[in-house]
Write a protein that holds these residues in place. Structure first.
Motif, mmCIF file in Angstrom:
data_model
loop_
_atom_site.group_PDB
_atom_site.id
_atom_site.type_symbol
_atom_site.label_atom_id
_atom_site.label_comp_id
_atom_site.label_asym_id
_atom_site.label_seq_id
_atom_site.Cartn_x
_atom_site.Cartn_y
_atom_site.Cartn_z
ATOM 1 N N LYS A 168 0.857 -1.178 0.000
ATOM 2 C CA LYS A 168 0.000 0.000 0.000
ATOM 3 C C LYS A 168 0.897 1.233 0.000
ATOM 4 O O LYS A 168 1.730 1.399 0.907
ATOM 5 C CB LYS A 168 -0.915 0.023 1.225
ATOM 6 N N PHE A 169 0.728 2.092 -1.007
ATOM 7 C CA PHE A 169 1.614 3.242 -1.172
ATOM 8 C C PHE A 169 0.790 4.528 -1.096
ATOM 9 O O PHE A 169 -0.237 4.652 -1.769
ATOM 10 C CB PHE A 169 2.354 3.155 -2.506
ATOM 11 N N THR A 170 1.277 5.460 -0.294
ATOM 12 C CA THR A 170 0.607 6.748 -0.126
ATOM 13 C C THR A 170 1.496 7.848 -0.684
ATOM 14 O O THR A 170 2.682 7.931 -0.347
ATOM 15 C CB THR A 170 0.324 7.025 1.367
ATOM 16 N N PHE A 171 0.919 8.699 -1.542
ATOM 17 C CA PHE A 171 1.645 9.810 -2.151
ATOM 18 C C PHE A 171 1.026 11.126 -1.685
ATOM 19 O O PHE A 171 -0.196 11.285 -1.717
ATOM 20 C CB PHE A 171 1.573 9.736 -3.679
ATOM 21 N N VAL A 172 1.852 12.058 -1.268
ATOM 22 C CA VAL A 172 1.406 13.410 -0.932
ATOM 23 C C VAL A 172 2.297 14.365 -1.719
ATOM 24 O O VAL A 172 3.313 14.865 -1.234
ATOM 25 C CB VAL A 172 1.495 13.678 0.587
ATOM 26 N N PHE A 191 6.041 10.371 0.420
ATOM 27 C CA PHE A 191 5.763 8.991 0.045
ATOM 28 C C PHE A 191 5.839 8.107 1.290
ATOM 29 O O PHE A 191 6.688 8.304 2.158
ATOM 30 C CB PHE A 191 6.785 8.524 -1.002
ATOM 31 N N ARG A 192 4.938 7.152 1.359
ATOM 32 C CA ARG A 192 4.967 6.166 2.430
ATOM 33 C C ARG A 192 4.589 4.808 1.857
ATOM 34 O O ARG A 192 3.644 4.703 1.073
ATOM 35 C CB ARG A 192 3.996 6.528 3.542
ATOM 36 N N ALA A 193 5.343 3.782 2.232
ATOM 37 C CA ALA A 193 5.084 2.424 1.756
ATOM 38 C C ALA A 193 4.781 1.523 2.944
ATOM 39 O O ALA A 193 5.460 1.594 3.977
ATOM 40 C CB ALA A 193 6.280 1.888 0.973
ATOM 41 N N GLU A 194 3.749 0.694 2.795
ATOM 42 C CA GLU A 194 3.405 -0.324 3.778
ATOM 43 C C GLU A 194 3.228 -1.649 3.054
ATOM 44 O O GLU A 194 2.695 -1.693 1.933
ATOM 45 C CB GLU A 194 2.098 0.031 4.495
ATOM 46 N N PHE A 195 3.636 -2.739 3.700
ATOM 47 C CA PHE A 195 3.497 -4.058 3.105
ATOM 48 C C PHE A 195 2.710 -4.951 4.059
ATOM 49 O O PHE A 195 2.947 -4.935 5.276
ATOM 50 C CB PHE A 195 4.872 -4.655 2.806
ATOM 51 N N GLY A 196 1.762 -5.696 3.497
ATOM 52 C CA GLY A 196 0.911 -6.497 4.353
ATOM 53 C C GLY A 196 0.024 -7.437 3.569
ATOM 54 O O GLY A 196 0.363 -7.858 2.451
ATOM 55 N N ALA A 197 -1.140 -7.743 4.139
ATOM 56 C CA ALA A 197 -2.122 -8.649 3.539
ATOM 57 C C ALA A 197 -3.331 -7.844 3.084
ATOM 58 O O ALA A 197 -3.722 -6.862 3.728
ATOM 59 C CB ALA A 197 -2.538 -9.721 4.532
ATOM 60 N N TYR A 198 -3.925 -8.287 1.973
ATOM 61 C CA TYR A 198 -5.020 -7.541 1.342
ATOM 62 C C TYR A 198 -6.143 -8.499 0.988
ATOM 63 O O TYR A 198 -5.911 -9.610 0.491
ATOM 64 C CB TYR A 198 -4.488 -6.847 0.092
ATOM 65 N N LEU A 199 -7.371 -8.082 1.258
ATOM 66 C CA LEU A 199 -8.560 -8.878 0.941
ATOM 67 C C LEU A 199 -9.585 -7.979 0.274
ATOM 68 O O LEU A 199 -9.831 -6.855 0.741
ATOM 69 C CB LEU A 199 -9.143 -9.483 2.221
#
Length: 288
Positions: A168-172, A191-199
C-alpha cells in the motif's frame, strides 16, 4: 503462488497450443449527470436556496483469451453544490483506476496480480475555511499493488480476492501538505510504503428489473507493529434505470484508515475516525 502458476502454465501449454481461441474485448459501463435544486421564498421554517450537480463515469474493459483474463475499470466522479450562504463548494471528487490480470484453469480460481490508483481532481477544503486546502490532486493518492488468488465462479455474481503479498503506497505530492505530515506520511516526506495482507470482495447483481447493485469491500493490514489494525473501504452503488435516458442512483462510501487523522473546522487534529459519504441523485444517464 508463482511456482504454482508456472507449473500450471507448463502443464497446459500443449492444450493451449492445440486450441484456437478468439480474442474477446468487452466494454461496459455507465455515465450520467445528476441534479438537485431547492428554491425558497419567504419560507418561514428557514433554509437556503441551493443547486447541486455531479457527473460520473463508471467503465470496465475486459480482455479474455484462453485461460487469461485482463480486467480494467475506471471510475470518475465530480460534484459541486451552490448555496446563497456558502456559494460553491465541492461535494464529491473521485479518480479510481484498477487493473487486474489473472490465469485460471477451472473458471473458479484465478492466480492474479492487481494494481490500482486512487486520487481526486481538485483542491479540498474543510468548509467554511477556504484559505487552506486539506487535499488536492495526487495529495493524497493511494496505490495498492498485490499478487494473490481469486475465487470467481463463472456462473456467479460475486468474487473474493486474497493477497498475502500486498503493498500500500501513499503519495502526498504537495510541499504544504507534506510538511504537515498529512495522510500518514512523516513531516517533509511525500511517500509512504506499507506491506501487508489484502482482501477484496466484489458483488454485482441485477436485484430486480432495471435495478442493479454493485458493491466492493477492501481490507488491508500491514506487517508491522500495527498488524491487526485493518484499513477498510466499502463502496456501494445502486443504479435504478427509469427509462432509456433517465436514471436514479444511490452511492455510499465508508472508510477507515488509522493513518488519516480527523481535522475539525478550527484546524485541530484528532485521532482517526470513520469516514462516510452518501449521494442520492436523479438525472440523465446512459448505460453501455
Amino acid at each position: 503462488i508463482v511456482a504454482l502458476l508456472c507449473s500450471t502454465i507448463n502443464t497446459n501449454a500443449q492444450t493451449d497450443a492445440d486450441t484456437t481461441e478468439v480474442k474477446t474485448w468487452n466494454l461496459k459501463g455507465s455515465a450520467g449527470l445528476n441534479f438537485s435544486q431547492t428554491s425558497l421564498s419567504n419560507w418561514s421554517a428557514g433554509g437556503d436556496n441551493a443547486v447541486a450537480g455531479n457527473a460520473f463515469l463508471n467503465a470496465g474493459l475486459d480482455y479474455k483469451k484462453g485461460h487469461w483474463l485482463w480486467q480494467n475499470t475506471l471510475a470518475l466522479e465530480y460534484g459541486l453544490t451552490w448555496t446563497d450562504t456558502n456559494n460553491s463548494q465541492k461535494s464529491t471528487d473521485k479518480i479510481e483506476i484498477v487493473t487486474q490480470i489473472g490465469y485460471t484453469t477451472d473458471n473458479k480460481w484465478d492466480y492474479s496480480a492487481m494494481a490500482d490508483l486512487k486520487s481526486q481532481f481538485a483542491n479540498g477544503y474543510n468548509y467554511p475555511n477556504r484559505e487552506n486546502y486539506i487535499s488536492k490532486f495526487m495529495a493524497p493518492a493511494y496505490s495498492n499493488v498485490s499478487v494473490g488468488i481469486e475465487y470467481k465462479p463463472a456462473d456467479k455474481f460475486y468474487s473474493a480476492y486474497f493477497s498475502p503479498l500486498a503493498g500500500k503506497f501513499t503519495f502526498v505530492n504537495d510541499d504544504y501538505l507534506s510538511d504537515l505530515g498529512s495522510f500518514g506520511v512523516d513531516p517533509g516526506d511525500k511517500f509512504r510504503a506499507e506491506f501487508g495482507a489484502y482482501l477484496k470482495g466484489k458483488l454485482e447483481k441485477d436485484i430486480m428489473e432495471n435495478v442493479k447493485l454493485m458493491t466492493d469491500a477492501n481490507f488491508f493490514t500491514a506487517y508491522d507493529k500495527s498488524f491487526g489494525n485493518v484499513d477498510v473501504e466499502w463502496n456501494l452503488l445502486l443504479n435504478m434505470k427509469i427509462n432509456k435516458y433517465l436514471n436514479a442512483s444511490l452511492s455510499t462510501t465508508l472508510k477507515y484508515d488509522d493513518d488519516v487523522k480527523y481535522i475539525d473546522s478550527d484546524g485541530n487534529q484528532h485521532g482517526a475516525r470513520v469516514q462516510f459519504k452518501e449521494i442520492l441523485g436523479v438525472g440523465i444517464g446512459y448505460n453501455f
